[in-house]
Structures are given as structure tokens and as C-alpha cells.
Scaffold this motif. Structure first.
Motif, PDB file in Angstrom:
ATOM      1  N   UNK A  18     -34.050 -25.477  38.389  1.00 42.22           N
ATOM      2  CA  UNK A  18     -33.150 -25.338  37.477  1.00 42.22           C
ATOM      3  C   UNK A  18     -32.008 -26.542  37.544  1.00 42.22           C
ATOM      4  N   UNK A  19     -31.563 -26.486  36.615  1.00 46.21           N
ATOM      5  CA  UNK A  19     -30.200 -27.528  36.411  1.00 46.21           C
ATOM      6  C   UNK A  19     -28.925 -26.743  36.127  1.00 46.21           C
ATOM      7  N   UNK A  20     -27.786 -27.485  36.022  1.00 45.83           N
ATOM      8  CA  UNK A  20     -26.686 -26.655  35.668  1.00 45.83           C
ATOM      9  C   UNK A  20     -26.726 -26.373  34.283  1.00 45.83           C
ATOM     10  N   UNK A  21     -27.493 -27.231  33.526  1.00 38.26           N
ATOM     11  CA  UNK A  21     -27.715 -26.822  32.109  1.00 38.26           C
ATOM     12  C   UNK A  21     -28.861 -25.659  31.902  1.00 38.26           C
ATOM     13  N   UNK A  22     -29.490 -25.306  32.921  1.00 33.87           N
ATOM     14  CA  UNK A  22     -30.460 -24.110  32.879  1.00 33.87           C
ATOM     15  C   UNK A  22     -29.944 -22.872  33.454  1.00 33.87           C
ATOM     16  N   UNK A  23     -28.560 -22.943  34.075  1.00 31.97           N
ATOM     17  CA  UNK A  23     -27.964 -21.817  34.701  1.00 31.97           C
ATOM     18  C   UNK A  23     -26.874 -21.347  33.809  1.00 31.97           C
ATOM     19  N   UNK A  24     -27.104 -19.994  33.493  1.00 29.52           N
ATOM     20  CA  UNK A  24     -26.105 -19.613  32.456  1.00 29.52           C
ATOM     21  C   UNK A  24     -25.196 -18.308  33.383  1.00 29.52           C
ATOM     22  N   UNK A  25     -23.822 -18.410  33.042  1.00 31.38           N
ATOM     23  CA  UNK A  25     -23.118 -17.309  33.708  1.00 31.38           C
ATOM     24  C   UNK A  25     -22.285 -16.720  32.746  1.00 31.38           C
ATOM     25  N   UNK A  26     -21.688 -15.554  33.154  1.00 28.99           N
ATOM     26  CA  UNK A  26     -20.856 -14.683  32.335  1.00 28.99           C
ATOM     27  C   UNK A  26     -19.563 -15.333  31.676  1.00 28.99           C
ATOM     28  N   UNK A  27     -18.972 -16.484  32.276  1.00 32.22           N
ATOM     29  CA  UNK A  27     -18.010 -17.288  31.549  1.00 32.22           C
ATOM     30  C   UNK A  27     -18.475 -18.048  30.374  1.00 32.22           C
ATOM     31  N   UNK A  28     -19.577 -18.130  29.880  1.00 31.13           N
ATOM     32  CA  UNK A  28     -20.091 -18.706  28.857  1.00 31.13           C
ATOM     33  C   UNK A  28     -20.232 -17.791  27.497  1.00 31.13           C
ATOM     34  N   UNK A  29     -20.047 -16.680  27.839  1.00 37.44           N
ATOM     35  CA  UNK A  29     -20.061 -15.620  26.661  1.00 37.44           C
ATOM     36  C   UNK A  29     -18.919 -14.770  26.747  1.00 37.44           C
ATOM     37  N   UNK A  30     -18.640 -14.033  25.591  1.00 40.25           N
ATOM     38  CA  UNK A  30     -17.657 -13.216  25.433  1.00 40.25           C
ATOM     39  C   UNK A  30     -17.674 -11.917  26.374  1.00 40.25           C
ATOM     40  N   UNK A  31     -18.866 -11.278  26.204  1.00 35.71           N
ATOM     41  CA  UNK A  31     -19.241 -10.131  26.776  1.00 35.71           C
ATOM     42  C   UNK A  31     -20.239 -10.341  27.935  1.00 35.71           C
ATOM     43  N   UNK A  32     -19.945  -9.817  29.342  1.00 32.96           N
ATOM     44  CA  UNK A  32     -20.981  -9.948  30.358  1.00 32.96           C
ATOM     45  C   UNK A  32     -21.978  -8.897  30.198  1.00 32.96           C
ATOM     46  N   UNK A  33     -23.016  -8.899  31.130  1.00 32.70           N
ATOM     47  CA  UNK A  33     -23.721  -7.765  31.193  1.00 32.70           C
ATOM     48  C   UNK A  33     -22.980  -6.463  31.392  1.00 32.70           C
ATOM     49  N   UNK A  34     -23.388  -5.365  30.950  1.00 33.37           N
ATOM     50  CA  UNK A  34     -24.535  -4.904  30.282  1.00 33.37           C
ATOM     51  C   UNK A  34     -24.610  -5.239  28.858  1.00 33.37           C
ATOM     52  N   UNK A  35     -23.570  -5.978  28.206  1.00 32.22           N
ATOM     53  CA  UNK A  35     -23.904  -6.290  26.912  1.00 32.22           C
ATOM     54  C   UNK A  35     -24.938  -7.370  26.966  1.00 32.22           C
ATOM     55  N   UNK A  36     -25.748  -7.533  25.696  1.00 29.01           N
ATOM     56  CA  UNK A  36     -26.933  -8.506  25.727  1.00 29.01           C
ATOM     57  C   UNK A  36     -26.462 -10.024  25.694  1.00 29.01           C
ATOM     58  N   UNK A  37     -25.218 -10.175  25.288  1.00 32.18           N
ATOM     59  CA  UNK A  37     -24.603 -11.911  25.021  1.00 32.18           C
ATOM     60  C   UNK A  37     -25.259 -12.705  25.926  1.00 32.18           C
ATOM     61  N   UNK A  38     -25.244 -12.728  27.205  1.00 34.47           N
ATOM     62  CA  UNK A  38     -25.899 -13.534  28.192  1.00 34.47           C
ATOM     63  C   UNK A  38     -27.191 -13.913  27.739  1.00 34.47           C
ATOM     64  N   UNK A  39     -28.029 -12.839  27.826  1.00 34.03           N
ATOM     65  CA  UNK A  39     -29.402 -13.347  27.922  1.00 34.03           C
ATOM     66  C   UNK A  39     -29.717 -14.038  26.443  1.00 34.03           C
ATOM     67  N   UNK A  40     -29.104 -13.515  25.212  1.00 32.78           N
ATOM     68  CA  UNK A  40     -29.318 -14.104  24.175  1.00 32.78           C
ATOM     69  C   UNK A  40     -28.652 -15.634  23.770  1.00 32.78           C
ATOM     70  N   UNK A  41     -27.638 -15.779  24.604  1.00 33.59           N
ATOM     71  CA  UNK A  41     -27.107 -17.120  24.873  1.00 33.59           C
ATOM     72  C   UNK A  41     -28.104 -17.972  25.482  1.00 33.59           C
ATOM     73  N   UNK A  42     -28.583 -17.536  26.671  1.00 36.99           N
ATOM     74  CA  UNK A  42     -29.653 -18.242  27.446  1.00 36.99           C
ATOM     75  C   UNK A  42     -30.814 -18.691  26.675  1.00 36.99           C
ATOM     76  N   UNK A  43     -31.420 -17.623  26.002  1.00 39.71           N
ATOM     77  CA  UNK A  43     -32.376 -17.943  25.165  1.00 39.71           C
ATOM     78  C   UNK A  43     -32.332 -18.905  23.935  1.00 39.71           C
ATOM     79  N   UNK A  44     -31.075 -18.828  23.312  1.00 42.32           N
ATOM     80  CA  UNK A  44     -30.658 -19.869  22.384  1.00 42.32           C
ATOM     81  C   UNK A  44     -30.564 -21.153  23.040  1.00 42.32           C
ATOM     82  N   UNK A  45     -30.052 -21.339  23.928  1.00 42.81           N
ATOM     83  CA  UNK A  45     -29.749 -22.491  24.934  1.00 42.81           C
ATOM     84  C   UNK A  45     -31.151 -23.084  25.123  1.00 42.81           C
ATOM     85  N   UNK A  46     -31.865 -22.310  25.514  1.00 46.48           N
ATOM     86  CA  UNK A  46     -33.416 -22.815  26.021  1.00 46.48           C
ATOM     87  C   UNK A  46     -34.329 -23.137  24.929  1.00 46.48           C
ATOM     88  N   UNK A  47     -33.851 -23.296  23.568  1.00 52.53           N
ATOM     89  CA  UNK A  47     -34.742 -23.604  22.565  1.00 52.53           C
ATOM     90  C   UNK A  47     -34.927 -22.510  21.673  1.00 52.53           C
TER      91      UNK A  47
END
Length: 225
Positions: free
Chosen positions: A131-160
């Protein structure tokens, strides 16, 4: 067997056995605010998987307490002090990530505080290896943390721009599992950390995970040979 283009790991309780230390730090800081009714046992039952801002709002709504501006920073420092002594890798984490990363890309998506998450990944010697800082995604990068889907969707988008149905999420908490399912991803519930295995297995199953595992190596059963 489903084929995946991305495996997304939660951090606390999934890669590192840290939920007890994190919640002890949180309860310490609550006690410093006079909120001693929130015991560690209560926190481990009700708080695991939630973000600190979410919990602060919940407690403020319940008690009317006004948190000082430095509360989150105090919590982050408290956790940081515990990482060298109170946090350990989940059994088989390193070897499992090593194998999985040779099959499919991997990343981390965590509700934790970013500095603490990065320090935990460093503590298991996985930083700049898997892992690098570019492949570690945390709640501060999205509007809504888990249990909202935002963080996982953001991670998938950033990973290609990986489609949700091509993602496999590894999660130890009901809130994380709920987020992954809401994102349209397959979720493996994980109960291999030290806290409340039986209770979490039931909670995770209720969130419609595809299976519950207690050994990270079992992830390999869900990936192509």
C-alpha cells in the motif's frame, strides 16, 4: 466463482487488531470531558466501525455536550501513543496481502483517522510494499463515512474506475459491511480479530455479506487460482 478486479481491505479489526486500543483511546478522551458513562465495554458493543465525527455527533445529541475543537486531535495523539505497544497485526495479514496483491490490485478504505490508519499500515510493514498513501483511502476524502457507500465507491474510482460488482470488500464491522453492500460490492465479513467473534459473525451475516471468515487466508477461496 466471481472474478474481481480489486480487493478493498478495511484497516482496524481487519489488517490490525486495533479496535480495543482505538476505543480505549476514545473512552479516555470522553472521560477527560466528564463523559464517564461511555465505558470501554459499551464502546466495543456500540462504537466499533463508526467514525469519530459520527460518534461525536451521536454523543452530543444524546448528552448536549459541546466538544472542544481539539478533541479529534487529542484522540489521534492518544491512538498514536498506543500503536507501538497495544496494536498488533491480524494473524496472517502480511502473507495474505502478499498473495492477494499478486492476483488482483489491493487498497485500504477505512473510517479511521488518516494519520492513525497510515501508522497502522506501517506497523504491519505493509506500507510501500503493498500500500501507498495513494492507495489508502479514509473517511476525510468523502462527504459521508461508512455506513454510507461513498468511501468504497471513491476507492474503486481512484483505483481505476473499477465497477462495484468487480470489487471484493473485507470488513469486520456491521457498518463497514453495510457500506460495501450499499456500494454494490461483494463483502466478506471477517471475525479474526480479538473482540466478540460470535456477536460480530451474527451482525455481519445480517448485513448480507457473501460469507463470514475468521482467517484472512480464506480470502483466497474467493479469488481465481
Amino acid at each position: 466463482m466471481a472474478a474481481y478486479d480489486l480487493v478493498i481491505f478495511d484497516c482496524d479489526g481487519t489488517l490490525v487488531d486495533s479496535e480495543l486500543a482505538n476505543n480505549a483511546a476514545f473512552c479516555d478522551e470522553l472521560a477527560a470531558e466528564g463523559l464517564t458513562q461511555y465505558t470501554l465495554d459499551y464502546a466495543m458493543t456500540h462504537f466499533v466501525g463508526s467514525s469519530v465525527p459520527t460518534l461525536m455527533k451521536l454523543i452530543a445529541d444524546e448528552t448536549g455536550h459541546v466538544f472542544p475543537d481539539d478533541f479529534r486531535d487529542r484522540y489521534i495523539r492518544n491512538v498514536s501513543r498506543r500503536i507501538p505497544t497495544d496494536i498488533r497485526p491480524i494473524e496472517h495479514a502480511y502473507e495474505t496481502i502478499e498473495i492477494v496483491s499478486k492476483i488482483v490490485p489491493v487498497c485500504v478504505a477505512s473510517n479511521g483517522e488518516r494519520m492513525n490508519v497510515i501508522d497502522c499500515v506501517k506497523a504491519i510493514n505493509a506500507m510501500d510494499v503493498f500500500f501507498t498513501e495513494e492507495t489508502i483511502f479514509t473517511k476525510d476524502q468523502v462527504e459521508h463515512p461508512k455506513p454510507a457507500p461513498d468511501l468504497f465507491l471513491y476507492a474503486a474510482a481512484q483505483m481505476g474506475n473499477v465497477p462495484p460488482e468487480r470489487c471484493l470488500v473485507i470488513e469486520d464491522s456491521k457498518f463497514g459491511a453495510r457500506a460495501g453492500v450499499a456500494a454494490g460490492m461483494d463483502v466478506l465479513g471477517f471475525t479474526g480479530s480479538s473482540h466478540d467473534k460470535l456477536g460480530r459473525a451474527a451482525e455481519l451475516s445480517a448485513e448480507r455479506v457473501i460469507a463470514v471468515i475468521d482467517d484472512l487466508r480464506d480470502i483466497l477461496d474467493y479469488l481465481p487460482d
